[in-house]
Design a protein around this motif. Structure first.
Motif, PDB file in Angstrom:
ATOM      1  N   ASN A   5       0.846  -1.156   0.199  1.00 49.89           N
ATOM      2  CA  ASN A   5       0.025  -0.036   0.103  1.00 49.89           C
ATOM      3  C   ASN A   5       0.867   1.310   0.032  1.00 49.89           C
ATOM      4  O   ASN A   5       0.384   2.264  -0.351  1.00 49.89           O
ATOM      5  N   GLY A   6       1.934   1.028   0.518  1.00 52.88           N
ATOM      6  CA  GLY A   6       2.905   2.466   0.619  1.00 52.88           C
ATOM      7  C   GLY A   6       3.816   2.727  -0.530  1.00 52.88           C
ATOM      8  O   GLY A   6       4.493   3.702  -0.584  1.00 52.88           O
ATOM      9  N   LEU A 136      -7.432   3.802  -8.542  1.00 51.62           N
ATOM     10  CA  LEU A 136      -7.607   2.294  -8.436  1.00 51.62           C
ATOM     11  C   LEU A 136      -7.126   2.124  -6.887  1.00 51.62           C
ATOM     12  O   LEU A 136      -7.758   1.636  -6.084  1.00 51.62           O
ATOM     13  N   TRP A 137      -6.112   2.844  -6.567  1.00 51.01           N
ATOM     14  CA  TRP A 137      -5.389   2.736  -5.458  1.00 51.01           C
ATOM     15  C   TRP A 137      -6.404   3.508  -4.183  1.00 51.01           C
ATOM     16  O   TRP A 137      -6.486   2.793  -3.147  1.00 51.01           O
ATOM     17  N   LEU A 138      -6.786   4.446  -4.459  1.00 48.97           N
ATOM     18  CA  LEU A 138      -7.788   5.157  -3.795  1.00 48.97           C
ATOM     19  C   LEU A 138      -8.990   4.473  -3.288  1.00 48.97           C
ATOM     20  O   LEU A 138      -9.557   4.275  -2.341  1.00 48.97           O
ATOM     21  N   GLY A 139      -9.373   3.835  -4.342  1.00 46.87           N
ATOM     22  CA  GLY A 139     -10.873   2.972  -4.517  1.00 46.87           C
ATOM     23  C   GLY A 139     -12.113   3.497  -4.644  1.00 46.87           C
ATOM     24  O   GLY A 139     -11.947   4.875  -4.571  1.00 46.87           O
ATOM     25  N   ARG A 140     -13.287   2.847  -4.753  1.00 42.12           N
ATOM     26  CA  ARG A 140     -14.475   3.337  -4.983  1.00 42.12           C
ATOM     27  C   ARG A 140     -14.997   4.231  -3.881  1.00 42.12           C
ATOM     28  O   ARG A 140     -15.690   5.268  -4.158  1.00 42.12           O
ATOM     29  N   ALA A 141     -14.700   3.736  -2.647  1.00 37.76           N
ATOM     30  CA  ALA A 141     -15.297   4.650  -1.711  1.00 37.76           C
ATOM     31  C   ALA A 141     -14.784   6.071  -1.548  1.00 37.76           C
ATOM     32  O   ALA A 141     -15.658   6.854  -0.949  1.00 37.76           O
ATOM     33  N   GLY A 224       4.031  11.583   1.019  1.00 40.36           N
ATOM     34  CA  GLY A 224       2.756  12.287   1.235  1.00 40.36           C
ATOM     35  C   GLY A 224       1.469  11.883   0.810  1.00 40.36           C
ATOM     36  O   GLY A 224       0.398  12.130   1.076  1.00 40.36           O
ATOM     37  N   LEU A 225       1.763  10.983  -0.161  1.00 45.82           N
ATOM     38  CA  LEU A 225       0.526  10.273  -0.898  1.00 45.82           C
ATOM     39  C   LEU A 225      -0.173   9.043   0.173  1.00 45.82           C
ATOM     40  O   LEU A 225      -1.127   8.978   0.344  1.00 45.82           O
ATOM     41  N   ALA A 226       0.987   8.279   0.438  1.00 45.33           N
ATOM     42  CA  ALA A 226       0.439   6.956   1.107  1.00 45.33           C
ATOM     43  C   ALA A 226       0.935   6.760   2.479  1.00 45.33           C
ATOM     44  O   ALA A 226       0.583   5.814   3.141  1.00 45.33           O
ATOM     45  N   GLY A 227       1.592   7.643   2.966  1.00 46.88           N
ATOM     46  CA  GLY A 227       2.232   7.596   4.425  1.00 46.88           C
ATOM     47  C   GLY A 227       1.291   8.067   5.453  1.00 46.88           C
ATOM     48  O   GLY A 227      -0.126   8.436   5.099  1.00 46.88           O
ATOM     49  N   PRO A 228       1.374   7.918   6.787  1.00 43.60           N
ATOM     50  CA  PRO A 228       0.621   8.206   8.027  1.00 43.60           C
ATOM     51  C   PRO A 228       0.350   9.750   7.747  1.00 43.60           C
ATOM     52  O   PRO A 228       0.865  10.657   7.485  1.00 43.60           O
ATOM     53  N   GLY A 239      -5.998   2.321  -0.234  1.00 48.21           N
ATOM     54  CA  GLY A 239      -4.945   1.803  -0.135  1.00 48.21           C
ATOM     55  C   GLY A 239      -4.946   0.490  -1.142  1.00 48.21           C
ATOM     56  O   GLY A 239      -4.111  -0.387  -0.483  1.00 48.21           O
ATOM     57  N   ASP A 240      -5.729   0.246  -1.957  1.00 41.86           N
ATOM     58  CA  ASP A 240      -5.754  -1.234  -2.737  1.00 41.86           C
ATOM     59  C   ASP A 240      -4.461  -1.418  -3.439  1.00 41.86           C
ATOM     60  O   ASP A 240      -3.937  -0.201  -4.424  1.00 41.86           O
ATOM     61  N   PRO A 241      -4.119  -2.354  -3.461  1.00 39.15           N
ATOM     62  CA  PRO A 241      -2.812  -2.795  -4.344  1.00 39.15           C
ATOM     63  C   PRO A 241      -2.909  -2.581  -5.914  1.00 39.15           C
ATOM     64  O   PRO A 241      -3.975  -2.851  -6.433  1.00 39.15           O
TER      65      PRO A 241
END
Length: 415
Positions: A5-6, A136-141, A224-228, A239-241
């Motif tokens: 995810n990161g 896609l990584w962010l997902g539908r939600a 900044g995109l995927a971290g805490p 965080g979908d692969p």
């Protein structure tokens, strides 16, 4: 191998230097044609002219309105104008409009850098792929809760397009993605207002600015995109692969000047005579019932979101590919109002968002927008659409694209 995810940031950096396959390039060139035609037609509407003139910057990059601006402001204007008619392409993997954002960013930077048109198109392509991958990584939600993927994921795509043309190093590109993470924005609450196309323009500008600022040495959080507390954490990202792939060949170009949710239905009955139909039942994905199922629209805009009315238009011989056909007069036409009573719409969760099943007096017709069109078929239909939007200029635009004539293309965008 799928990244964790990161690792989405590394994936986007990889897109910035990737070599696209020719099949993806071929479709991207058609999306540039489509973007150009939509932008010229959007500028002709004049709705955004006062706003565009108020920007007041000058620079090396050209807007659809013929004004030379800074790279970020040209991207802003062109992204907004090309999405003004909402007639540009859509990618259903993440439900976003990729080309209006990335083409606007790529041409603004490419013109300033004196890049070849082939380089601009490749930059737009990797930018589009990066925006789809981010979505896609962010997902539908992320989309369902109210974020506009064209604006949010699109900003990261614009960043990658600009980073490629500016020849940023991987480290600089990572900082550009971090800067974009703190700037990207866009809400679905703007749908139906001038704020929706502005979302596309803001995304294009954000990507250009993030890349330019990283080039000057500005730094940002590397995660900044995927971290805490990064963009994903704070914007309802799943965080979908995601893997590096070429998804633009599956982009859906609009051939009807209405909500994309209506297109599978219209394609299903494209060659079906409807004038004497007594009962039409449309089966569609449940999400479209809250988007484009106005049973009795009274305006041309409302007609663009009505299964019943677009089928009435088809039955009456109106061209649903013609923007001018969606008028208030058409929406109130007595014959079409009567025909709308023949149409029923039902949700079918077994259908995808790109599918429709239409039953006309007992006979069933189906269409899936994901069914591949051959390159020749897609080219022919997009040329027909472009000519309807901008007349003979469409042929000149396509000639410039196929010849790799960037200067000629820019001239045609504003002449």
């Amino acid at each position: 191998m799928q990244p964790d995810n990161g690792d989405i940031t590394t994936l986007l950096i990889d897109y910035a230097s990737a070599t696209p396959p020719q099949s993806a390039r071929d479709v991207m060139r058609l999306s540039v044609l489509d973007w150009a035609a939509c932008g010229i037609a959007g500028a002709a509407q004049g709705e955004f002219s006062n706003w565009a003139r108020s920007l007041g910057t000058t620079g090396p990059s050209t807007g659809f309105d013929g004004i030379a601006r800074s790279m970020p402001d040209a991207a802003l204007v062109n992204g907004t104008l090309s999405h003004a008619l909402d007639y540009d392409d859509t990618h259903f993997d993440h439900i976003g409009h990729p080309s209006v954002v990335v083409c606007s960013a790529a041409l603004a930077v490419g013109e300033a850098q004196d890049a070849t048109l082939a380089s601009v198109i490749d930059a737009a392509l990797v930018g589009a792929e990066a925006s789809i991958a981010t979505g896609l990584w962010l997902g539908r939600a992320h989309y369902q809760i109210g974020y506009h993927q064209t604006a949010t994921s699109g900003a990261f795509g614009a960043t990658i397009a600009a980073a490629r043309l500016l020849n940023l190093t991987p480290a600089q590109t990572r900082h550009a993605i971090g800067l974009c993470s703190t700037m990207a924005s866009g809400l679905k609450s703007q749908f139906g207002t001038m704020g929706k196309p502005l979302n596309a323009g803001l995304a294009a500008r954000t990507g250009v600015e993030a890349a330019l600022w990283a080039q000057t040495g500005m730094t940002a959080a590397p995660d900044g995109l995927a971290g805490p507390l990064g963009f994903g954490d704070t914007h309802h990202g799943a965080g979908d692969p995601v893997t590096l792939d070429w998804r633009m060949p599956r982009v859906s170009h609009k051939f009807h000047a209405c909500c994309h949710g209506l297109h599978a239905c219209l394609e299903a009955v494209r060659d079906v005579p409807l004038a004497d139909a007594r009962q039409i039942t449309v089966h569609t994905h449940p999400r479209w019932l809250t988007v484009c199922n106005q049973p009795a629209p009274e305006t041309g805009l409302g007609a663009k979101f009505s299964y019943a009315h677009v089928l009435a238009m088809t039955a009456s011989g109106h061209d649903t590919g013609d923007i001018a056909a969606f008028s208030d007069t058409c929406a109130r036409d007595a014959g079409m109002v009567r025909f709308r009573h023949c149409v029923q719409v039902h949700a079918d969760p077994q259908l995808t968002e790109m599918q429709a099943r239409v039953v006309v007096d007992g006979t069933t017709y189906r269409h899936d927008l994901d069914t591949p069109l051959s390159l020749d078929q897609r080219t022919a239909r997009l040329m027909q659409k472009a000519r309807a939007l901008v007349g003979a200029r469409a042929d000149g635009i396509w000639a410039a694209i196929t010849k790799g004539d960037r200067a000629g293309l820019v001239q045609l965008l504003t002449s």
